[in-house]
Design a protein around this motif. Sequence first.
Motif, PDB file in Angstrom:
ATOM      1  N   SER A 192       0.803  -1.219   0.000  1.00  0.00           N
ATOM      2  CA  SER A 192       0.000   0.000   0.000  1.00  0.00           C
ATOM      3  C   SER A 192       0.838   1.272   0.000  1.00  0.00           C
ATOM      4  N   SER A 193       2.064   1.197   0.507  1.00  0.00           N
ATOM      5  CA  SER A 193       2.919   2.391   0.571  1.00  0.00           C
ATOM      6  C   SER A 193       4.365   2.008   0.300  1.00  0.00           C
ATOM      7  N   LEU A 194       5.079   2.950  -0.246  1.00  0.00           N
ATOM      8  CA  LEU A 194       6.500   2.762  -0.490  1.00  0.00           C
ATOM      9  C   LEU A 194       7.225   3.946   0.131  1.00  0.00           C
TER      10      LEU A 194
END
Length: 136
Positions: A2-4
């Motif tokens: 969902s996030s980097l």
Amino acid sequence: LSSLYIYKLNLDPWPRVFIANSVSISESSIQDESFYQALETLSIGDVLIGSTDQPDSFQGVDMSSTEKKLSFELTSKGVDIHLNIEEDALVVFNQVHTPYWQAFSKENELKIIPVNGIMMAVKVSKGTEKVSFIYK
């Protein structure tokens, strides 16, 4: 995913292969927290050896004023380090130390010394032209 997140570290990387500028022997082993606190004070090119890892004949090496001439090449079995040194030195290979590594100068096996808690080093004599680290 969902996030980097990407982080930038403001640290200079250690070289892959180098000749130690200075060598210190810790009063503690690499299992002690005080060893890693001492590591935080080192400059790039300095090495710290744990109290239980030093060879019996180790007298310390100060190469800070010596001209350091070396190059290296990766091989299918490890790395070859080519040297041009005028006095004894501690050559450091910035690779995780495991028992599967061996070091040689010509046909002679060299004792690998764990340094900085993770890297490998060998003490070489004046005039040594090549050191090979081989992974077996």
